[in-house]
Scaffold this motif. Structure first.
Motif, PDB file in Angstrom:
ATOM      1  N   ILE A   6       0.845  -1.203   0.000  1.00 30.92           N
ATOM      2  CA  ILE A   6       0.000   0.000   0.000  1.00 30.92           C
ATOM      3  C   ILE A   6       0.886   1.262   0.000  1.00 30.92           C
ATOM      4  O   ILE A   6       0.535   2.269  -0.620  1.00 30.92           O
ATOM      5  CB  ILE A   6      -0.955  -0.058   1.225  1.00 30.92           C
ATOM      6  CG1 ILE A   6      -2.121   0.893   1.049  1.00 30.92           C
ATOM      7  CG2 ILE A   6      -0.269   0.198   2.515  1.00 30.92           C
ATOM      8  CD1 ILE A   6      -3.315   0.241   0.464  1.00 30.92           C
ATOM      9  N   ILE A  10       1.115   4.470  -2.602  1.00 33.71           N
ATOM     10  CA  ILE A  10       1.088   5.897  -2.230  1.00 33.71           C
ATOM     11  C   ILE A  10       2.273   6.609  -2.882  1.00 33.71           C
ATOM     12  O   ILE A  10       2.114   7.686  -3.467  1.00 33.71           O
ATOM     13  CB  ILE A  10       1.091   6.053  -0.689  1.00 33.71           C
ATOM     14  CG1 ILE A  10      -0.271   5.609  -0.129  1.00 33.71           C
ATOM     15  CG2 ILE A  10       1.420   7.491  -0.287  1.00 33.71           C
ATOM     16  CD1 ILE A  10      -0.339   5.526   1.388  1.00 33.71           C
ATOM     17  N   ARG A  30       0.246  11.420   6.431  1.00 32.86           N
ATOM     18  CA  ARG A  30      -0.557  11.200   7.641  1.00 32.86           C
ATOM     19  C   ARG A  30      -1.162   9.806   7.624  1.00 32.86           C
ATOM     20  O   ARG A  30      -1.624   9.331   6.585  1.00 32.86           O
ATOM     21  CB  ARG A  30      -1.655  12.271   7.753  1.00 32.86           C
ATOM     22  CG  ARG A  30      -1.072  13.653   7.921  1.00 32.86           C
ATOM     23  CD  ARG A  30      -2.061  14.728   8.272  1.00 32.86           C
ATOM     24  NE  ARG A  30      -1.397  16.024   8.117  1.00 32.86           N
ATOM     25  CZ  ARG A  30      -0.543  16.570   8.993  1.00 32.86           C
ATOM     26  NH1 ARG A  30      -0.277  15.936  10.125  1.00 32.86           N
ATOM     27  NH2 ARG A  30       0.046  17.722   8.746  1.00 32.86           N
ATOM     28  N   ASP A  31      -1.130   9.164   8.798  1.00 30.99           N
ATOM     29  CA  ASP A  31      -1.709   7.821   8.928  1.00 30.99           C
ATOM     30  C   ASP A  31      -3.220   7.903   8.731  1.00 30.99           C
ATOM     31  O   ASP A  31      -3.881   8.814   9.229  1.00 30.99           O
ATOM     32  CB  ASP A  31      -1.377   7.242  10.309  1.00 30.99           C
ATOM     33  CG  ASP A  31      -1.570   5.741  10.373  1.00 30.99           C
ATOM     34  OD1 ASP A  31      -0.574   5.024  10.542  1.00 30.99           O
ATOM     35  OD2 ASP A  31      -2.739   5.288  10.257  1.00 30.99           O
ATOM     36  N   ILE A  32      -3.770   6.931   8.002  1.00 30.21           N
ATOM     37  CA  ILE A  32      -5.202   6.926   7.686  1.00 30.21           C
ATOM     38  C   ILE A  32      -6.044   6.622   8.937  1.00 30.21           C
ATOM     39  O   ILE A  32      -7.226   6.977   8.984  1.00 30.21           O
ATOM     40  CB  ILE A  32      -5.482   5.891   6.570  1.00 30.21           C
ATOM     41  CG1 ILE A  32      -6.759   6.226   5.820  1.00 30.21           C
ATOM     42  CG2 ILE A  32      -5.504   4.459   7.101  1.00 30.21           C
ATOM     43  CD1 ILE A  32      -6.917   5.469   4.519  1.00 30.21           C
ATOM     44  N   ASN A  88       7.371  -0.806  14.255  1.00 30.00           N
ATOM     45  CA  ASN A  88       6.822  -2.128  14.569  1.00 30.00           C
ATOM     46  C   ASN A  88       7.497  -3.155  13.670  1.00 30.00           C
ATOM     47  O   ASN A  88       7.589  -2.948  12.458  1.00 30.00           O
ATOM     48  CB  ASN A  88       5.308  -2.133  14.342  1.00 30.00           C
ATOM     49  CG  ASN A  88       4.581  -1.205  15.303  1.00 30.00           C
ATOM     50  OD1 ASN A  88       4.989  -1.059  16.449  1.00 30.00           O
ATOM     51  ND2 ASN A  88       3.520  -0.567  14.840  1.00 30.00           N
ATOM     52  N   GLU A  95       3.363  -5.286  13.497  1.00 24.92           N
ATOM     53  CA  GLU A  95       3.542  -4.812  12.110  1.00 24.92           C
ATOM     54  C   GLU A  95       2.397  -5.310  11.225  1.00 24.92           C
ATOM     55  O   GLU A  95       2.086  -6.491  11.229  1.00 24.92           O
ATOM     56  CB  GLU A  95       4.879  -5.350  11.589  1.00 24.92           C
ATOM     57  CG  GLU A  95       5.143  -5.093  10.128  1.00 24.92           C
ATOM     58  CD  GLU A  95       6.192  -6.067   9.590  1.00 24.92           C
ATOM     59  OE1 GLU A  95       7.304  -6.155  10.143  1.00 24.92           O
ATOM     60  OE2 GLU A  95       5.872  -6.761   8.611  1.00 24.92           O
ATOM     61  N   GLU A  96       1.805  -4.360  10.467  1.00 28.07           N
ATOM     62  CA  GLU A  96       0.718  -4.716   9.532  1.00 28.07           C
ATOM     63  C   GLU A  96       1.172  -4.589   8.080  1.00 28.07           C
ATOM     64  O   GLU A  96       0.725  -5.353   7.229  1.00 28.07           O
ATOM     65  CB  GLU A  96      -0.486  -3.793   9.738  1.00 28.07           C
ATOM     66  CG  GLU A  96      -1.256  -4.068  11.019  1.00 28.07           C
ATOM     67  CD  GLU A  96      -2.327  -3.029  11.266  1.00 28.07           C
ATOM     68  OE1 GLU A  96      -2.609  -2.203  10.371  1.00 28.07           O
ATOM     69  OE2 GLU A  96      -2.872  -3.038  12.380  1.00 28.07           O
ATOM     70  N   VAL A  97       2.004  -3.607   7.800  1.00 22.11           N
ATOM     71  CA  VAL A  97       2.416  -3.352   6.414  1.00 22.11           C
ATOM     72  C   VAL A  97       3.896  -3.728   6.272  1.00 22.11           C
ATOM     73  O   VAL A  97       4.751  -3.138   6.941  1.00 22.11           O
ATOM     74  CB  VAL A  97       2.203  -1.868   6.023  1.00 22.11           C
ATOM     75  CG1 VAL A  97       2.657  -1.622   4.588  1.00 22.11           C
ATOM     76  CG2 VAL A  97       0.738  -1.478   6.199  1.00 22.11           C
ATOM     77  N   HIS A 101       8.483   1.469   7.994  1.00 21.33           N
ATOM     78  CA  HIS A 101       7.936   2.813   8.210  1.00 21.33           C
ATOM     79  C   HIS A 101       8.154   3.201   9.657  1.00 21.33           C
ATOM     80  O   HIS A 101       8.065   2.365  10.555  1.00 21.33           O
ATOM     81  CB  HIS A 101       6.453   2.884   7.849  1.00 21.33           C
ATOM     82  CG  HIS A 101       5.628   1.779   8.431  1.00 21.33           C
ATOM     83  ND1 HIS A 101       5.644   0.501   7.914  1.00 21.33           N
ATOM     84  CD2 HIS A 101       4.791   1.743   9.504  1.00 21.33           C
ATOM     85  CE1 HIS A 101       4.833  -0.271   8.629  1.00 21.33           C
ATOM     86  NE2 HIS A 101       4.310   0.460   9.606  1.00 21.33           N
TER      87      HIS A 101
HETATM   88  P1  5GP Z   1       2.180  -1.007  11.239  1.00 19.20           P
HETATM   89  O1  5GP Z   1       1.121  -1.633  12.113  1.00 19.20           O
HETATM   90  O2  5GP Z   1       2.533  -1.875  10.068  1.00 19.20           O
HETATM   91  O3  5GP Z   1       3.353  -0.516  12.007  1.00 19.20           O
HETATM   92  O4  5GP Z   1       1.518   0.320  10.689  1.00 19.20           O
HETATM   93  C1  5GP Z   1       0.857   0.426   9.474  1.00 19.20           C
HETATM   94  C2  5GP Z   1       0.146   1.753   9.503  1.00 19.20           C
HETATM   95  O5  5GP Z   1      -0.262   2.071   8.183  1.00 19.20           O
HETATM   96  C3  5GP Z   1      -1.122   1.758  10.364  1.00 19.20           C
HETATM   97  O6  5GP Z   1      -1.002   2.741  11.375  1.00 19.20           O
HETATM   98  C4  5GP Z   1      -2.227   2.062   9.378  1.00 19.20           C
HETATM   99  O7  5GP Z   1      -3.241   2.877   9.906  1.00 19.20           O
HETATM  100  C5  5GP Z   1      -1.482   2.741   8.230  1.00 19.20           C
HETATM  101  N1  5GP Z   1      -2.108   2.568   6.944  1.00 19.20           N
HETATM  102  C6  5GP Z   1      -2.547   1.400   6.395  1.00 19.20           C
HETATM  103  N2  5GP Z   1      -3.069   1.608   5.176  1.00 19.20           N
HETATM  104  C7  5GP Z   1      -2.947   2.947   4.943  1.00 19.20           C
HETATM  105  C8  5GP Z   1      -3.304   3.777   3.830  1.00 19.20           C
HETATM  106  O8  5GP Z   1      -3.844   3.330   2.820  1.00 19.20           O
HETATM  107  N3  5GP Z   1      -3.034   5.099   3.942  1.00 19.20           N
HETATM  108  C9  5GP Z   1      -2.435   5.632   5.047  1.00 19.20           C
HETATM  109  N4  5GP Z   1      -2.215   6.943   5.042  1.00 19.20           N
HETATM  110  N5  5GP Z   1      -2.077   4.876   6.105  1.00 19.20           N
HETATM  111  C10 5GP Z   1      -2.335   3.552   6.049  1.00 19.20           C
END
Ligand code: 5GP
Length: 115
Positions: A6, A10, A30-32, A88, A95-97, A101
């Motif tokens: 994702i 962006i 900015r985080d969504i 994360n 970690e989700e993505v 980051h």
């Molecule tokens: P993680 O949990 O991997 O450390 O953080 C991933 C972050 O990416 C989360 O805080 C989530 O809200 C953010 N995020 C996921 N998809 C998108 C998106 O499409 N746009 C934006 N701006 N942030 C995103």
């Protein structure tokens, strides 16, 4: 490596984001789903999957990400009040993505230990 993340979408302007900084090596937006009044993500343009998969080749990029946190924090006016930077890593890290980051969280009192 798998399909685009994702964050690569962006970077490539395939999906919109509220971008506050961009340069040759990274982007900040900015985080969504903000977890604080100010919640930004600093993302390298090169896809480093996670900090545990980085290497000495990434040294300049990793240093640049930290200096970008400094730059953006000044831009956002949060250096006096303070902020938290989070990376994360992996399942227990939340970690989700799978694209490195740095979170910048600000605008409220942070707690310790984190959840
Ligand atoms: P993680 O949990 O991997 O450390 O953080 C991933 C972050 O990416 C989360 O805080 C989530 O809200 C953010 N995020 C996921 N998809 C998108 C998106 O499409 N746009 C934006 N701006 N942030 C995103």
């Amino acid at each position: 490596m798998s399909d685009k993340t994702i964050f690569e979408m962006i970077i490539d302007r395939e999906i919109p984001a509220d971008i506050v900084h961009e340069d040759d090596l990274c982007i900040c937006f900015r985080d969504i789903n903000p977890q604080a009044p100010i919640h930004l993500l600093v993302v390298p343009k090169k896809r480093i999957v996670r900090i545990s998969e980085s290497s000495s080749e990434d040294q300049a990029t990793l240093g640049h990400l930290m200096l970008t946190v400094n730059k953006v924090a000044h831009q956002e006016g949060i250096t006096e009040s303070g902020f938290r930077t989070v990376i994360n890593n992996g399942p227990h890290g939340g970690e989700e993505v799978p694209h490195l980051h740095l979170h910048i969280l600000a605008g409220r009192q942070m707690q310790w230990p984190p959840g």
